[in-house]
Write a protein that holds these residues in place. Structure first.
Motif, PDB file in Angstrom:
ATOM      1  N   ASP A 123      26.621 -19.181 -14.531  1.00 51.44           N
ATOM      2  CA  ASP A 123      25.915 -18.676 -13.231  1.00 51.44           C
ATOM      3  C   ASP A 123      25.738 -17.150 -12.987  1.00 51.44           C
ATOM      4  N   LEU A 124      24.783 -17.119 -12.324  1.00 52.28           N
ATOM      5  CA  LEU A 124      24.528 -15.482 -11.822  1.00 52.28           C
ATOM      6  C   LEU A 124      24.085 -15.612 -10.295  1.00 52.28           C
ATOM      7  N   VAL A 125      24.855 -14.349  -9.795  1.00 49.83           N
ATOM      8  CA  VAL A 125      24.316 -14.157  -8.566  1.00 49.83           C
ATOM      9  C   VAL A 125      24.205 -12.501  -8.413  1.00 49.83           C
ATOM     10  N   GLU A 126      22.884 -12.317  -8.068  1.00 49.62           N
ATOM     11  CA  GLU A 126      22.405 -10.706  -7.871  1.00 49.62           C
ATOM     12  C   GLU A 126      21.464 -10.491  -7.003  1.00 49.62           C
ATOM     13  N   THR A 127      21.059  -9.217  -6.646  1.00 50.32           N
ATOM     14  CA  THR A 127      20.101  -8.658  -5.726  1.00 50.32           C
ATOM     15  C   THR A 127      18.944  -8.652  -6.591  1.00 50.32           C
ATOM     16  N   ALA A 128      17.799  -8.874  -5.846  1.00 46.08           N
ATOM     17  CA  ALA A 128      16.279  -8.482  -6.418  1.00 46.08           C
ATOM     18  C   ALA A 128      16.408  -6.873  -6.317  1.00 46.08           C
ATOM     19  N   HIS A 129      16.554  -6.436  -7.676  1.00 46.58           N
ATOM     20  CA  HIS A 129      16.652  -4.978  -7.854  1.00 46.58           C
ATOM     21  C   HIS A 129      15.341  -4.529  -7.739  1.00 46.58           C
ATOM     22  N   MET A 130      14.471  -5.040  -8.373  1.00 44.93           N
ATOM     23  CA  MET A 130      13.025  -4.534  -8.374  1.00 44.93           C
ATOM     24  C   MET A 130      12.445  -4.577  -6.870  1.00 44.93           C
ATOM     25  N   GLN A 131      12.786  -5.353  -6.206  1.00 42.32           N
ATOM     26  CA  GLN A 131      12.106  -5.578  -4.680  1.00 42.32           C
ATOM     27  C   GLN A 131      12.874  -4.509  -3.856  1.00 42.32           C
ATOM     28  N   GLY A 168      13.861  -1.474  -5.082  1.00 39.86           N
ATOM     29  CA  GLY A 168      13.032  -0.262  -5.474  1.00 39.86           C
ATOM     30  C   GLY A 168      11.705  -0.178  -4.531  1.00 39.86           C
ATOM     31  N   LEU A 169      11.072  -1.170  -4.828  1.00 37.87           N
ATOM     32  CA  LEU A 169       9.641  -1.168  -3.843  1.00 37.87           C
ATOM     33  C   LEU A 169       9.901  -0.880  -2.575  1.00 37.87           C
ATOM     34  N   LEU A 170      10.945  -1.563  -1.887  1.00 38.93           N
ATOM     35  CA  LEU A 170      11.151  -1.211  -0.605  1.00 38.93           C
ATOM     36  C   LEU A 170      11.315   0.407  -0.260  1.00 38.93           C
ATOM     37  N   ALA A 171      12.341   1.039  -0.989  1.00 35.53           N
ATOM     38  CA  ALA A 171      12.620   2.478  -1.060  1.00 35.53           C
ATOM     39  C   ALA A 171      11.357   3.190  -1.098  1.00 35.53           C
ATOM     40  N   VAL A 172      10.586   2.923  -2.078  1.00 30.56           N
ATOM     41  CA  VAL A 172       9.403   3.918  -2.248  1.00 30.56           C
ATOM     42  C   VAL A 172       8.360   3.494  -1.540  1.00 30.56           C
ATOM     43  N   ARG A 173       7.913   2.308  -1.162  1.00 27.01           N
ATOM     44  CA  ARG A 173       7.007   2.163   0.020  1.00 27.01           C
ATOM     45  C   ARG A 173       7.329   2.979   1.382  1.00 27.01           C
ATOM     46  N   GLY A 200      10.577  -0.905  -9.714  1.00 27.17           N
ATOM     47  CA  GLY A 200      10.085  -1.025  -8.407  1.00 27.17           C
ATOM     48  C   GLY A 200       9.560   0.328  -8.004  1.00 27.17           C
ATOM     49  N   TRP A 201       9.938   1.312  -8.398  1.00 25.16           N
ATOM     50  CA  TRP A 201       9.414   2.700  -8.268  1.00 25.16           C
ATOM     51  C   TRP A 201       8.079   3.022  -8.779  1.00 25.16           C
ATOM     52  N   ARG A 202       7.932   2.536  -9.861  1.00 20.85           N
ATOM     53  CA  ARG A 202       6.771   2.497 -10.727  1.00 20.85           C
ATOM     54  C   ARG A 202       5.485   1.649  -9.947  1.00 20.85           C
ATOM     55  N   MET A 203       6.026   0.694  -9.543  1.00 24.28           N
ATOM     56  CA  MET A 203       5.093  -0.349  -9.183  1.00 24.28           C
ATOM     57  C   MET A 203       4.819   0.027  -7.493  1.00 24.28           C
ATOM     58  N   ALA A 204       5.525   0.740  -6.934  1.00 25.19           N
ATOM     59  CA  ALA A 204       5.201   1.095  -5.665  1.00 25.19           C
ATOM     60  C   ALA A 204       4.176   2.346  -5.616  1.00 25.19           C
ATOM     61  N   LEU A 205       4.297   3.293  -6.535  1.00 21.08           N
ATOM     62  CA  LEU A 205       3.526   4.486  -6.950  1.00 21.08           C
ATOM     63  C   LEU A 205       2.118   3.867  -7.356  1.00 21.08           C
ATOM     64  N   ALA A 206       2.277   2.720  -8.169  1.00 23.21           N
ATOM     65  CA  ALA A 206       0.902   2.324  -8.870  1.00 23.21           C
ATOM     66  C   ALA A 206       0.092   1.652  -7.638  1.00 23.21           C
ATOM     67  N   GLU A 207       0.797   0.842  -6.809  1.00 17.92           N
ATOM     68  CA  GLU A 207       0.161   0.217  -5.510  1.00 17.92           C
ATOM     69  C   GLU A 207      -0.632   1.518  -4.710  1.00 17.92           C
ATOM     70  N   ALA A 208       0.083   2.477  -4.577  1.00 19.47           N
ATOM     71  CA  ALA A 208      -0.502   3.601  -3.702  1.00 19.47           C
ATOM     72  C   ALA A 208      -1.478   4.509  -4.552  1.00 19.47           C
ATOM     73  N   GLY A 209      -1.522   4.266  -5.762  1.00 20.39           N
ATOM     74  CA  GLY A 209      -2.506   5.187  -6.464  1.00 20.39           C
ATOM     75  C   GLY A 209      -1.995   6.708  -6.644  1.00 20.39           C
ATOM     76  N   THR A 210      -0.940   6.810  -6.479  1.00 19.29           N
ATOM     77  CA  THR A 210      -0.316   8.313  -6.631  1.00 19.29           C
ATOM     78  C   THR A 210       0.448   8.419  -7.920  1.00 19.29           C
ATOM     79  N   THR A 211       0.446   9.789  -8.419  1.00 18.52           N
ATOM     80  CA  THR A 211       1.218  10.101  -9.593  1.00 18.52           C
ATOM     81  C   THR A 211       1.128   9.184 -10.595  1.00 18.52           C
ATOM     82  N   PRO A 212      -0.101   9.057 -11.267  1.00 15.90           N
ATOM     83  CA  PRO A 212      -0.523   8.700 -12.409  1.00 15.90           C
ATOM     84  C   PRO A 212       0.518   8.783 -13.752  1.00 15.90           C
ATOM     85  N   ASN A 213       0.844   9.869 -13.937  1.00 18.39           N
ATOM     86  CA  ASN A 213       2.000  10.195 -15.053  1.00 18.39           C
ATOM     87  C   ASN A 213       3.558  10.113 -14.213  1.00 18.39           C
TER      88      ASN A 213
END
Length: 365
Positions: free
Chosen positions: A154-162, A164-169, A197-210
């Motif tokens: 069995d597994l119980v965990e948090t949606a870690h990627m989500q 990261g998205l929350l933090a960076v958004r 999640g950090w990478r995805m949030a930055l990509a959504e915003a179009g900031t910091t390509p590298n």
């Protein structure tokens, strides 16, 4: 050491009667039970738990492995698990692996020899043999926080990627564009998912390509966060905000910023991850992504007992959603202007407008 025969002799009853009182397997008269219990207290008799477990094929004992007992996040999870076990009539045997695969392997064997009924595991970050060992033990197992390739667990965990998205958004909504990430050990699944999640949030915003040029690594300890933040602040173009992948590293980062003369949050915003109890008492109080620790601990025990009791055989995976806890370690970027902000000629700020940034040190966006 007193034996069951000694108790029977003192109480003036048979060994069988003492056994029925100790194991509660058959009705014994109130008078007989009282004599047995008095003899047990007077002699200091301790029943042989191993012998009882051999008869019943259960021990009412669960095992738990954690990678770092000094990390408050795991300590808080353990407390919840232990309370839930106690309420269900089980005792908990806790082992700290210190993130060492060999120690994890030894403790698994020790717990198996103690004939535990079930196992809760927060695995070490680098142990390819864990799956094989768990399959060989054939003990009902619930994984917490860190997933491994074992379909029977069995597994119980948090949606870690989500998370990261929350933090960076959140940081992006405050006008930050140059947002660094301080991740955990390379290859550790929760850390990699938070970084993603950090990478995805930055990509959504179009900031910091590298974006990876702003990625740093720590060891999920306060010391590693402290050292990494000093290194980040020494760079030619330091970020205006940092997403730190656990609260312990964020606490170290806060100290490094203070020592460097960088004011949080006016000059640097910091977001952590976990929402350990201590995060609300840092200076300033830490904005962080909260893992639902109460539900994680309770679900881990409940899911395990379902398997132990035979109520469920198929493995179950539960992914819980994190929440953002906004405190005082994050603020609007100095250059950020709300669309509804008053013009510079206004004599007084409108209600709810952004605080003046006139005295803030401007940072590279």
């Amino acid at each position: 050491m007193a034996t069951i025969k000694d108790v029977a002799l003192r109480a003036g009853v048979s060994v069988t009667t003492v056994s029925h009182v100790v194991n509660d397997t058959r009705h014994v008269s109130a008078k007989g039970r009282e004599r047995v219990e008095l003899a047990i207290r007077e002699l200091g008799y301790v029943p042989n738990a191993m012998a009882r477990s051999l008869k019943s094929n259960t021990t009412s004992t669960l095992g738990m492995l954690i990678p770092n007992s000094s990390n408050p996040y795991f300590a808080e999870i353990v407390r919840i698990v232990e309370d839930r076990c106690f309420g269900a009539g089980y005792t908990l045997v806790l082992c700290n692996t210190d993130d060492e695969p060999r120690r994890q392997s030894v403790y698994l064997q020790v717990l198996a020899e103690r004939r535990i009924d079930g196992l809760i595991v927060v695995s070490t970050g680098d142990d390819d043999s864990l799956v094989t060992q768990l399959q060989g033990l054939r003990i009902p197992t619930v994984l917490v926080d860190r997933e491994i390739a074992d379909p029977s667990c069995d597994l119980v965990e948090t949606a870690h990627m989500q998370g990261g998205l929350l933090a960076v958004r959140h940081l992006l909504s405050l006008g930050h564009k140059r947002i660094a990430c301080l991740g955990g050990p390379e290859g550790l699944t929760p850390s990699e998912q938070r970084i993603e999640g950090w990478r995805m949030a930055l990509a959504e915003a179009g900031t910091t390509p590298n974006a990876d040029a702003l990625l740093w690594r720590g060891a999920f300890t306060s010391q590693s966060g402290y050292e990494a933040m000093h290194a980040i602040l020494r760079t030619e173009h330091p970020p205006s905000a940092v997403f730190v992948c656990n609260d312990l590293m964020a606490i170290g980062a806060l100290r490094a910023a203070h020592e460097s003369g960088v004011h949080v949050p006016d000059e640097l915003s910091i977001v952590g991850f976990d929402d350990i109890e201590l995060s609300a008492y840092t200076s300033p109080p830490l904005t962080t992504v909260a893992q639902p620790k109460e539900r994680i601990g309770a679900l881990a025990v409940d899911m395990l007992l379902e398997r132990v009791s035979g109520k469920r055989r198929d493995a179950r995976k539960v992914v819980l959603q994190p929440e953002l806890r906004v405190r005082a370690s994050t603020a609007r970027h100095a250059s950020f202007k709300e669309a509804a902000a008053p013009t510079p000629s206004s004599s007084a700020p409108a209600s709810g407008a952004a605080p003046s940034t006139e005295n803030r040190k401007s940072r590279t966006p």
